[in-house]
Design a protein around this motif. Structure first.
Motif, short mmCIF file in Angstrom:
data_model
loop_
_atom_site.label_atom_id
_atom_site.label_comp_id
_atom_site.label_asym_id
_atom_site.label_seq_id
_atom_site.Cartn_x
_atom_site.Cartn_y
_atom_site.Cartn_z
N PRO A 137 0.81 -1.23 0.00
CA PRO A 137 0.00 0.00 0.00
C PRO A 137 0.84 1.28 0.00
O PRO A 137 0.54 2.23 -0.73
CB PRO A 137 -0.82 -0.13 1.29
CG PRO A 137 -0.88 -1.60 1.56
CD PRO A 137 0.45 -2.14 1.12
N GLY A 138 1.91 1.29 0.79
CA GLY A 138 2.77 2.47 0.80
C GLY A 138 3.49 2.66 -0.52
O GLY A 138 3.70 3.80 -0.97
N LEU A 139 3.88 1.54 -1.16
CA LEU A 139 4.54 1.62 -2.47
C LEU A 139 3.59 2.19 -3.51
O LEU A 139 3.97 3.05 -4.32
CB LEU A 139 5.03 0.22 -2.87
CG LEU A 139 5.61 0.06 -4.27
CD1 LEU A 139 6.81 0.98 -4.47
CD2 LEU A 139 6.01 -1.39 -4.52
N VAL A 140 2.35 1.71 -3.51
CA VAL A 140 1.35 2.22 -4.47
C VAL A 140 1.15 3.72 -4.26
O VAL A 140 1.11 4.50 -5.22
CB VAL A 140 0.02 1.46 -4.31
CG1 VAL A 140 -1.10 2.17 -5.09
CG2 VAL A 140 0.17 0.02 -4.80
N GLN A 141 1.04 4.14 -3.00
CA GLN A 141 0.85 5.56 -2.71
C GLN A 141 2.04 6.39 -3.20
O GLN A 141 1.88 7.47 -3.78
CB GLN A 141 0.65 5.76 -1.21
CG GLN A 141 0.37 7.20 -0.81
CD GLN A 141 0.14 7.35 0.68
OE1 GLN A 141 0.47 6.46 1.46
NE2 GLN A 141 -0.42 8.47 1.09
N ALA B 192 14.56 6.34 -9.79
CA ALA B 192 15.47 6.44 -8.64
C ALA B 192 14.75 6.83 -7.37
O ALA B 192 15.24 6.56 -6.26
CB ALA B 192 16.58 7.45 -8.94
N ALA B 193 13.59 7.48 -7.50
CA ALA B 193 12.88 7.95 -6.31
C ALA B 193 12.20 6.83 -5.55
O ALA B 193 11.96 6.94 -4.35
CB ALA B 193 11.85 9.01 -6.72
N ILE B 194 11.90 5.73 -6.23
CA ILE B 194 11.12 4.65 -5.60
C ILE B 194 11.96 3.82 -4.63
O ILE B 194 11.61 3.71 -3.44
CB ILE B 194 10.46 3.78 -6.68
CG1 ILE B 194 9.45 4.62 -7.47
CG2 ILE B 194 9.79 2.55 -6.06
CD1 ILE B 194 8.95 3.97 -8.73
N GLU C 285 8.36 -4.00 -6.57
CA GLU C 285 8.60 -2.62 -7.00
C GLU C 285 8.50 -2.49 -8.51
O GLU C 285 7.92 -1.53 -9.03
CB GLU C 285 9.98 -2.17 -6.52
CG GLU C 285 10.08 -1.99 -5.01
CD GLU C 285 11.47 -1.58 -4.57
OE1 GLU C 285 11.77 -0.37 -4.58
OE2 GLU C 285 12.27 -2.48 -4.23
N GLY C 286 9.05 -3.48 -9.24
CA GLY C 286 8.98 -3.43 -10.70
C GLY C 286 7.56 -3.52 -11.20
O GLY C 286 7.15 -2.76 -12.10
N ARG C 287 6.78 -4.46 -10.65
CA ARG C 287 5.39 -4.61 -11.09
C ARG C 287 4.58 -3.35 -10.85
O ARG C 287 3.87 -2.88 -11.75
CB ARG C 287 4.72 -5.78 -10.34
CG ARG C 287 5.19 -7.15 -10.72
CD ARG C 287 4.22 -8.22 -10.25
NE ARG C 287 3.94 -8.18 -8.82
CZ ARG C 287 4.61 -8.85 -7.89
NH1 ARG C 287 5.62 -9.63 -8.27
NH2 ARG C 287 4.27 -8.78 -6.62
N ILE C 288 4.68 -2.80 -9.65
CA ILE C 288 3.88 -1.62 -9.31
C ILE C 288 4.33 -0.42 -10.13
O ILE C 288 3.50 0.30 -10.72
CB ILE C 288 3.99 -1.31 -7.80
CG1 ILE C 288 3.45 -2.46 -6.96
CG2 ILE C 288 3.27 0.01 -7.48
CD1 ILE C 288 1.99 -2.74 -7.14
N ALA C 289 5.64 -0.19 -10.21
CA ALA C 289 6.15 1.01 -10.88
C ALA C 289 5.86 0.97 -12.38
O ALA C 289 5.32 1.93 -12.95
CB ALA C 289 7.65 1.14 -10.63
N ILE C 290 6.21 -0.12 -13.04
CA ILE C 290 6.05 -0.21 -14.49
C ILE C 290 4.58 -0.29 -14.87
O ILE C 290 4.11 0.39 -15.80
CB ILE C 290 6.84 -1.41 -15.04
CG1 ILE C 290 8.33 -1.21 -14.78
CG2 ILE C 290 6.58 -1.59 -16.54
CD1 ILE C 290 9.17 -2.47 -14.94
#
Length: 428
Positions: free
Chosen positions: A129-133, A156-158, A388-393
């Motif tokens: 949840p925090g990653l999505v936000q 780089a920010a993630i 992280e890759g799944r959420i970000a991309i």
């Protein structure tokens, strides 16, 4: 406009010349833009290459797996190799010979056990949840500006925020983390300039000085060991897994560095590659827009895509081992003490294992890439990196399926860690 130009196949004579003259310490400038034709020439003609400095360079997938599997023969300890490179007792020497990745059991076993205890499946799921936000907030900023830089403003920010959360570094104190990380990992390049070495040495000193203060604060006010890796490492001392002060500090540096650089490169390389493979971009964009955000059905295909990005453009291209005794790899005899470079980037495009290896295929299955390593040193944070890759991309493509680069992206100019420094882009 592409970051990785399509290079015509080498002639047989040129391929033999390239393989015979390859020297990791004297790479031509064009190697950094596209090393894969060089890797192919080596893999086909000198897969276990004796280097001018007496070390060995391996490019076949099967040979790398054989070395990874044989931890009794091939050591990850770097004291012998790094003493002449950095100076015994220097900050870089102390860091890189104490961190998890450059050590053998029992230290490796103790530290990995403590870190993995804080990276359970449940703990990683709790980070989502925090990653999505975080990702959606970054995308809001990009939309408001109409674009930006894929690296600075997004990729780089993630990981800096995610690893900062894992170590519970106060948000106001995270500013120097990326610079320290780039300098310390940059010092792992095969050949260093005096300026690179000086910056690396200074960065280790500054980072560990900061961590000493943070550790002292955490000892006084512990966090939740189920989620706070630093508290877990500290409390592990009382559970019979005691780390020395140096081991504790240097492995905190390692956690930030390992989680930051490789994930930044994963996300940045993926979004640039999708510009170069528009068919794959359209298919992946269509996939994510057919499903609601967070739909569990998205996880399997996005995981396939993330693993293919890692195979195609491995964030970490090189690994190292030292032979503890005379042995044989790929039919070649290596002497005791041989220093061995494992070319992950070459192994991940080995046609003996991967069909059409120079093609980006985001539906590729049975993808036994080595971007996370293999064996006892397989990346402890691989599940977090995939998340992280799944959420970000996935969320980037949902918001900006028609994003476009506005200038040629700038490579980092490093052989070991393959990524970009800048990639300007615009969105509609």
């Amino acid at each position: 406009m592409t970051a990785l130009a399509i290079t015509p196949p080498m002639t047989e004579a040129r391929a033999r010349e390239v393989a015979a003259g390859f020297d990791l310490r004297a790479l031509p400038p064009d190697f950094y833009a596209n090393p894969y034709p060089v890797y192919a020439a080596l893999r086909e003609r000198e897969p276990v290459r004796a280097m001018p400095d007496g070390s060995w360079f391996l490019t076949r997938h099967a040979d790398l797996v054989a070395v990874y599997r044989d931890a009794a023969c091939f050591s990850s300890d770097k004291k012998v190799e790094f003493a002449p490179k950095y100076g015994a007792g220097s900050p870089l020497f102390e860091h890189h010979t104490t961190s998890l990745v450059f050590n053998d059991p029992p230290l490796h076993t103790r530290v990995r056990k403590l870190i993995m205890g804080a990276l359970t499946r449940r703990a990683i799921a709790d980070l989502e949840p925090g990653l999505v936000q975080l990702v959606e907030g970054l995308l809001d900023g990009i939309e408001a500006k109409g674009g930006g830089d894929l690296i600075e403003d997004f990729a780089a920010a993630i990981p800096v925020e995610i690893i900062g959360n894992l170590l519970d570094v106060p948000h106001a104190e995270r500013g120097p983390l990326r610079g320290w990380s780039l300098a310390i990992l940059g010092a792992l390049e095969p050949r260093l300039s005096p300026e690179q070495e000086a910056l690396g040495q200074r960065s280790v000193r500054e980072f560990t000085d900061y961590l000493r203060r943070l550790v002292a604060q955490r000892r006084r006010r512990p966090g939740d060991p189920e989620h706070d890796v630093l508290t877990r490492l500290i409390q592990g001392e009382a559970a019979g897994e005691r780390l020395s002060e140096s081991e504790l500090l240097q492995n905190c540096v390692f956690i930030l560095n390992a989680g930051h650089e490789t994930t930044t490169n994963l996300i940045g390389n993926a979004l640039v590659a999708l510009q170069e493979w528009p068919g794959e971009r359209e298919r992946l964009s269509a996939l994510v827009t057919r499903h609601a955000p967070g739909d569990p059905a998205l996880e399997p295909p996005l995981t396939l895509a993330v693993d293919e990005f890692l195979r195609f453009e491995s964030s970490n291209q090189l690994g190292n081992r030292r032979a503890l005794r005379a042995c044989e790899v790929g039919g070649v005899s290596l002497p005791e003490g041989a220093l061995v470079t494992l070319c992950i980037g070459a192994a991940n495009r080995d046609p003996a294992l991967f069909d059409d290896p120079d093609t980006l295929n985001l539906a590729r299955e049975d993808n036994r890439h080595l971007a996370f390593g293999f064996g006892i040193h397989q990346c402890a944070g691989l599940s977090l990196a995939r998340l992280e890759g799944r959420i970000a991309i996935g969320r980037f493509l949902r918001r900006f399926p028609d994003y476009r680069l506005t200038a040629p992206p700038e490579r980092g100019g490093r052989a070991r860690f393959r990524g970009f420094l800048h990639a300007p882009f615009a969105v509609r």
